[in-house]
Design a protein around this motif. Structure first.
Motif, short mmCIF file in Angstrom:
data_model
loop_
_atom_site.label_atom_id
_atom_site.label_comp_id
_atom_site.label_asym_id
_atom_site.label_seq_id
_atom_site.Cartn_x
_atom_site.Cartn_y
_atom_site.Cartn_z
N MET A 69 0.82 -1.21 0.00
CA MET A 69 0.00 0.00 0.00
C MET A 69 0.86 1.26 0.00
SD MET A 69 -3.00 -1.45 2.46
CE MET A 69 -4.11 -0.06 2.35
N ARG A 77 -7.48 5.26 -2.46
CA ARG A 77 -8.16 4.37 -3.42
C ARG A 77 -7.12 3.49 -4.13
NH1 ARG A 77 -9.73 3.87 -8.74
NH2 ARG A 77 -11.82 3.04 -9.03
N ARG A 79 -4.15 2.84 -3.11
CA ARG A 79 -3.50 1.99 -2.10
C ARG A 79 -4.34 0.72 -1.86
NH1 ARG A 79 0.16 4.74 1.49
NH2 ARG A 79 -0.82 3.84 3.31
N LEU A 80 -5.64 0.89 -1.77
CA LEU A 80 -6.52 -0.27 -1.56
C LEU A 80 -6.50 -1.20 -2.78
CD1 LEU A 80 -9.50 1.54 0.15
CD2 LEU A 80 -8.08 -0.25 1.19
N LEU A 130 -7.29 -1.68 6.20
CA LEU A 130 -8.19 -1.36 5.10
C LEU A 130 -9.19 -0.27 5.50
CD1 LEU A 130 -8.86 -5.03 3.96
CD2 LEU A 130 -7.28 -3.40 2.90
N GLU A 133 -7.86 3.30 5.32
CA GLU A 133 -7.83 3.85 3.95
C GLU A 133 -9.24 4.25 3.50
OE1 GLU A 133 -5.03 4.53 2.32
OE2 GLU A 133 -3.84 3.64 3.92
N LEU A 134 -10.22 3.46 3.86
CA LEU A 134 -11.60 3.77 3.50
C LEU A 134 -12.07 5.04 4.21
CD1 LEU A 134 -12.78 0.10 3.52
CD2 LEU A 134 -13.01 1.63 1.55
N ALA A 146 -14.65 -2.49 4.71
CA ALA A 146 -13.43 -3.24 5.05
C ALA A 146 -13.75 -4.72 5.20
CB ALA A 146 -12.79 -2.68 6.31
N LEU A 149 -13.91 -6.03 1.73
CA LEU A 149 -12.59 -6.17 1.12
C LEU A 149 -11.86 -7.40 1.67
CD1 LEU A 149 -11.38 -2.47 0.96
CD2 LEU A 149 -12.06 -3.93 -0.97
N VAL A 180 -14.92 0.72 -3.41
CA VAL A 180 -14.26 1.92 -2.91
C VAL A 180 -14.70 3.17 -3.64
CG1 VAL A 180 -12.27 0.62 -2.09
CG2 VAL A 180 -12.16 1.73 -4.32
#
Length: 190
Positions: A69, A77, A79-80, A130, A133-134, A146, A149, A180
């Motif tokens: 990431m 986005r 990174r995910l 996760l 990041e979201l 998450a 994901l 995302v």
């Protein structure tokens, strides 16, 4: 040369991944080239060895997710989504045998085995990674997304072990893109 503890850990790391956590003690001892006494002195038995291997590999795998990431840049986005690109590479490796943690969870019939707790904590940390990041994306339901994901990651690792030719990471990436959203960090959709 590494000592008995390190040799046992390395042998168990390799054999429990290749053959599952049900691998026999004799095979572990032979691969590590150690006496049975070393297993009990250092780990209290096979369960302790398996738990320590899960703890070590969880730390390694968590670091790999974080590195993947970070390498994708600053956009949450991207990174995910980079996780799924990386998983595509992981499942193409010739020695890929699926998710170590899913395999262990299914094979460790004793729900009180300490390995289950190690795996649970690892999954919580992955989920938190996760979810952060979201949240940075201002996702309306970051914890739930998450969860989704993590489900996609589990699916990639499971299907990648049995049907890698179906390109599960690419399919999961498309689903993750929808999950995302199409917006970039710092912008808001309508």
């Amino acid at each position: 040369m590494p000592g008995p503890r390190e040799r046992l850990l390395e042998a168990a790391k390799e054999l429990t991944y290749a053959q599952g956590v049900g691998v026999g003690v004799d095979a572990l001892l032979k691969s590590a080239n150690v006496a049975r006494r070393s297993l009990y002195e250092h780990f209290g038995g096979k369960d302790g060895l398996i738990t320590e291997v899960l703890r070590l590999t969880a730390a390694e795998d968590e670091a790999a997710y974080e590195q993947t990431m970070r390498a994708a840049g600053d956009d949450p986005r991207e990174r995910l989504l980079s996780v799924f690109d990386w998983l595509g590479e992981v499942i193409e490796a010739p020695d890929f045998r699926g998710c170590r943690y899913l395999g262990a969870e299914l094979a460790l019939a004793d729900r009180g085995h300490p390995g289950h707790d190690v795996i649970r904590r690892y999954r919580e940390r992955l989920h938190d990674l996760l979810e952060r990041e979201l949240r940075a994306l201002d996702h309306p339901r970051p914890a739930y997304a998450a969860d989704q994901l993590v489900l996609l990651i589990d699916g990639v690792l499971a299907v990648g072990a049995i049907r890698p030719e179906s390109h599960p990471a690419a399919a999961a990436r498309q689903l993750a893109e929808q999950l995302v959203g199409g917006q970039r960090s710092g912008t808001r959709g309508s």
